[in-house]
Scaffold this active site. Structure first.
Site, PDB file in Angstrom:
ATOM      1  N   ASP A   9      -0.807 -14.033  -3.995  1.00 33.60           N
ATOM      2  CA  ASP A   9       0.101 -12.883  -3.840  1.00 33.60           C
ATOM      3  C   ASP A   9      -0.433 -11.737  -4.699  1.00 33.60           C
ATOM      4  O   ASP A   9      -0.659 -11.897  -5.897  1.00 33.60           O
ATOM      5  CB  ASP A   9       1.506 -13.294  -4.295  1.00 33.60           C
ATOM      6  CG  ASP A   9       2.552 -12.218  -4.002  1.00 33.60           C
ATOM      7  OD1 ASP A   9       3.538 -12.541  -3.318  1.00 33.60           O
ATOM      8  OD2 ASP A   9       2.381 -11.072  -4.459  1.00 33.60           O
ATOM      9  N   ASP A 104       0.609  -8.824   1.723  1.00 32.65           N
ATOM     10  CA  ASP A 104      -0.017  -9.104   0.420  1.00 32.65           C
ATOM     11  C   ASP A 104       0.026 -10.564  -0.016  1.00 32.65           C
ATOM     12  O   ASP A 104      -0.288 -10.867  -1.154  1.00 32.65           O
ATOM     13  CB  ASP A 104       0.579  -8.200  -0.665  1.00 32.65           C
ATOM     14  CG  ASP A 104       1.767  -8.809  -1.375  1.00 32.65           C
ATOM     15  OD1 ASP A 104       2.595  -9.448  -0.703  1.00 32.65           O
ATOM     16  OD2 ASP A 104       1.849  -8.654  -2.597  1.00 32.65           O
ATOM     17  N   GLU A 105       0.413 -11.472   0.872  1.00 35.67           N
ATOM     18  CA  GLU A 105       0.405 -12.881   0.457  1.00 35.67           C
ATOM     19  C   GLU A 105       0.009 -13.812   1.591  1.00 35.67           C
ATOM     20  O   GLU A 105       0.203 -13.517   2.758  1.00 35.67           O
ATOM     21  CB  GLU A 105       1.753 -13.298  -0.142  1.00 35.67           C
ATOM     22  CG  GLU A 105       2.900 -13.183   0.794  1.00 35.67           C
ATOM     23  CD  GLU A 105       4.212 -13.662   0.191  1.00 35.67           C
ATOM     24  OE1 GLU A 105       4.239 -14.713  -0.487  1.00 35.67           O
ATOM     25  OE2 GLU A 105       5.215 -12.991   0.427  1.00 35.67           O
TER      26      GLU A 105
END
Ligand code: TTP
Ligand code: MG
Length: 401
Positions: A9, A104-105
């Site tokens: 993340d 973003d993860e």
């Protein structure tokens, strides 16, 4: 064998991209979100801004009150998506089993990558270093035997966190964490657990399964498993429809193989009908068996040609169950699913041998007719083998996903 699941993340993602693109912003409190004079909220903020108590989803005016010296910027979605693609590209160099969760993860299953690239821990460090040098951003990582623990781990030491949870340290890591850290525990469940005096995951582990299912129904079982760090969900790279499955939890655990075969046939039938309903055919057949000790095993096989035939799903599922020695244990739950959906024109697996295509066409038509009859007259009109027996002995209602 324990799996090696990694969760990654990015740190303060939108704000970090802004700092990357404008070096003057580095080291400063940067808040990305709505106009600070308007009525919107904060999307995210740099860790410098978090020191002032600014957080995601906070009204932007409140953020401005707490941190008037901050730099307030509107989000630039296109740029974040571009950086996200760069990051996902790096991840896919180490395994094809990458499941992005948002820009973003992502989850990565590194179990099989270890033989190529060395220990998962080293791979994760390489990935973080590559993202730092090639993209210019920092990330936090969790490595654990499953998705739940990996995601929890990546969040424990943000920013630039690197946390490994193993079966050995799991209990001590989980023990004092609040129940809200459990996947699926929102404010409502958290409040209900607190009413029972359960604040931490350690305390939750002391509660009997019956109490949890009595209070929370089926999700009580998820709570029971997750509190013990049990989570069998696979990392599924396919973002679209992932699988169609059906599973059944028995009221009383059973090792009766004939009965279990009947259940499996019934489950295969349910799955095949839903596949046909959605006009999908899949090549991957997965069987899931949970025993009375909550040990869950999944076995999967890939067949040469995609199918939506219950006969094939059952046949392959039964083979997998036999390999897993299902009759040798008390079974609590059994499920079957089909994934790996074909994108092209459907072609059926040769069910009847070399010259069977006419028979297959006929079977395909028969399935359609059966589905239509069932739609009109209900499930009971056509049954297969032991289904009547299954329905009588069926426990808790089946759960689909
Ligand atoms: P997160 O990963 O939750 O947050 P983050 O990356 O900004 O910070 P960190 O992970 O270090 O705690 O979310 C990723 C991006 O998603 C975030 O940069 C902005 C966006 N986002 C919103 O727009 N609104 C929100 O409420 C949240 C939580 C995130
Ligand atoms: Mg993030």
């Amino acid at each position: 064998m324990a799996r090696k699941i990694m969760h990654i993340d990015m740190d303060a993602f939108y704000a970090a991209v802004e700092q990357l693109d404008n070096p003057e912003l580095r080291g400063k409190p940067v808040i990305v979100g709505a106009d600070p004079c308007g009525r919107g909220v904060v999307s995210t903020c740099s860790y410098e801004a978090r020191r002032f108590g600014v957080r995601s989803a906070m009204p932007i005016r409140e953020a401005f009150r707490r941190c008037p010296q901050g730099v307030y910027l509107p989000p630039r979605g296109g740029r974040y998506a571009q950086i996200s693609r760069q990051i996902m590209n790096i991840l896919s160099q180490y395994t094809s089993l990458v499941e992005p969760l948002s820009l973003d993860e992502a989850f990565l299953d590194l179990t099989a990558s270890e033989s190529l690239f060395g220990p998962a821990e080293d791979i994760a460090r390489q990935i973080v270093a590559k993202i730092e040098t090639e993209v210019g951003l920092s990330a936090s990582v969790g490595i654990a035997p499953n998705k739940f623990l990996a995601k929890l781990a990546s969040d424990l030491k943000k920013p630039k966190g690197f946390v490994i949870i193993t079966n050995e340290n799991m209990e001590s890591v989980l023990e004092n964490l609040p129940v809200s850290k459990i996947w699926g525990v929102g404010p409502k469940t958290e409040a209900a657990l607190k009413e029972l005096g359960i604040h931490t995951i350690g305390l939750l582990c002391k509660v009997e399964l019956d109490v949890l299912t009595g209070r929370f129904g089926e999700s009580g079982e998820d709570l029971y498993c997750l509190a013990r760090g049990i989570d069998e969900r696979p990392v599924s790279p396919d973002e679209e429809a992932k699988s169609i499955g059906h599973e059944l939890t028995f009221q009383t655990d059973t090792g009766d193989r004939q009965f279990l075969s009947g259940v499996l046939l019934w489950l295969a039938d349910q799955v095949a009908r839903r596949l046909r309903q959605y006009q999908l055919q899949g090549r991957v057949i997965t069987v899931k068996i949970r025993d009375n000790n909550f040990k869950t095993i999944t076995r999967r096989t890939t067949i040469p040609v995609a199918t939506d035939f219950e006969e094939i799903i059952y046949r392959e599922g039964h083979k997998l169950a036999e390999q897993a020695n299902w009759g040798g244990k008390k079974v609590r739950l059994i499920g079957i699913s089909v994934s790996g959906f074909a994108k092209d024109e459907p072609v059926q697996l040769d069910l009847f041998g070399e010259s069977g295509s006419e028979n297959e066409d006929a079977l395909g038509k028969l399935h359609q007719t059966v589905d239509q009859l069932r739609e009109r007259f209900g499930d009971q009109i056509i049954t297969k083998g032991t289904i009547m027996q299954v329905q009588k002995r069926m426990g808790q209602d089946d759960k689909t996903r």
